[in-house]
Design an enzyme around this catalytic site. Structure first.
Site, PDB file in Angstrom:
ATOM      1  N   ASP A   1       0.867  -1.164   0.000  1.00 20.72           N
ATOM      2  CA  ASP A   1       0.000   0.000   0.000  1.00 20.72           C
ATOM      3  C   ASP A   1       0.915   1.228   0.000  1.00 20.72           C
ATOM      4  O   ASP A   1       2.117   1.119   0.250  1.00 20.72           O
ATOM      5  CB  ASP A   1      -0.880  -0.041   1.256  1.00 20.72           C
TER       6      ASP A   1
ATOM      7  N   ASP B   1      -0.350   4.960   1.074  1.00 18.88           N
ATOM      8  CA  ASP B   1      -0.688   5.871   2.166  1.00 18.88           C
ATOM      9  C   ASP B   1      -0.715   5.128   3.493  1.00 18.88           C
ATOM     10  O   ASP B   1      -1.428   4.133   3.646  1.00 18.88           O
ATOM     11  CB  ASP B   1      -2.055   6.505   1.907  1.00 18.88           C
TER      12      ASP B   1
ATOM     13  N   SER C   1      -2.714   1.080  -4.450  1.00 20.15           N
ATOM     14  CA  SER C   1      -3.028   2.258  -3.641  1.00 20.15           C
ATOM     15  C   SER C   1      -4.412   2.810  -3.936  1.00 20.15           C
ATOM     16  O   SER C   1      -4.908   2.719  -5.056  1.00 20.15           O
ATOM     17  CB  SER C   1      -1.991   3.353  -3.911  1.00 20.15           C
TER      18      SER C   1
ATOM     19  N   LYS D   1     -10.908  -0.408  -2.023  1.00 19.60           N
ATOM     20  CA  LYS D   1     -10.829  -1.181  -0.786  1.00 19.60           C
ATOM     21  C   LYS D   1     -12.032  -0.794   0.094  1.00 19.60           C
ATOM     22  O   LYS D   1     -12.426   0.364   0.080  1.00 19.60           O
ATOM     23  CB  LYS D   1      -9.516  -0.855  -0.069  1.00 19.60           C
TER      24      LYS D   1
ATOM     25  N   ASP E   1      -1.907  -0.877   6.201  1.00 22.72           N
ATOM     26  CA  ASP E   1      -2.057  -0.236   7.511  1.00 22.72           C
ATOM     27  C   ASP E   1      -3.503  -0.051   7.930  1.00 22.72           C
ATOM     28  O   ASP E   1      -3.814  -0.051   9.118  1.00 22.72           O
ATOM     29  CB  ASP E   1      -1.369   1.124   7.519  1.00 22.72           C
TER      30      ASP E   1
END
Length: 219
Positions: free
Chosen positions: A10, A12, A109, A142, A167
């Protein structure tokens, strides 16, 4: 037992500490139109594609602009911030390069393509990833599995031999739903929900400490 062959990062919250920048930019933007940025607004948008979060701000938060206008204006402000000060997470660039010596790398991302390309260029990571994907480029963002399934497909690999480094709650759910082995690097300010972190095979507190050996042991 499958052997991990590729690692999908990922962006961010894993490579750049951008969630606070996103929140600051979006909060300021919403306030300019006299709308309220609720306590859970940022958390709900984490992992959403550009089309999804711009619709959320327009239709749910009530910004009186078309979603396309919201997206263009917010992305312009984000790009300006990144040009002046890219918020790299300490150790992330080194981790990407170290893991890339052993595994094929991809990036999946929720950021727009324009921001992905800019971040990688500024960080000196453009050549590090064989595949880079924005959730703009798949049907759903997502927590749906689309972007991770597409990344594995573009790598020519089964999701079962890929690992994801994530995260956020939605990111962890997305990678797990796609069938990847999941590494969680919880963000200190925006920690993932308990059900999401439970999907991880490995939890590390610091991306800079993630090792090739730990990834090798995932399957």
């Amino acid at each position: 037992m499958s052997t991990i062959r590729a690692v999908v990062f990922d962006l961010d919250g894993v490579i750049i500490d951008s969630e606070e920048v996103w929140e600051e930019v979006r909060r300021g933007y919403v306030a300019e139109y006299g709308r309220e940025f609720l306590p859970d607004t940022q958390d709900r948008m984490m992992g959403m594609s550009t089309g999804e979060w711009s619709r959320h701000l327009a239709e749910e938060v009530g910004v009186p602009r078309a979603p396309e206008q919201v997206a263009a204006e917010v992305l312009g402000r984000m790009a300006e911030r990144y040009r002046s000060d890219l918020p790299l997470i300490p150790g992330a660039v080194e981790a990407v390069r170290r893991i890339g010596e052993r595994f094929t790398l991809a990036l999946a991302s929720s950021s727009a393509r324009i921001l992905i390309d800019q971040v990688l260029a500024t960080a000196g990571l453009t050549g590090a990833f064989q595949v880079t994907l924005s959730t703009e480029e798949v049907p759903r963002g997502k927590p749906y599995p689309d972007v991770y399934l597409a990344a594995a497909e573009k790598l020519g690999l089964s999701p079962a031999v890929c690992a994801a480094v994530e995260d956020s709650s939605n990111g962890l759910r997305s990678a797990a739903a796609a069938g990847l082995a999941v590494v969680a690097v919880p963000h200190g300010v925006y920690p993932p929900a308990a059900d999401a972190i439970a999907k991880a095979s490995l939890v590390v507190s610091d991306i800079g400490a993630l090792t090739v050996e730990e990834i090798d042991r995932l399957r």
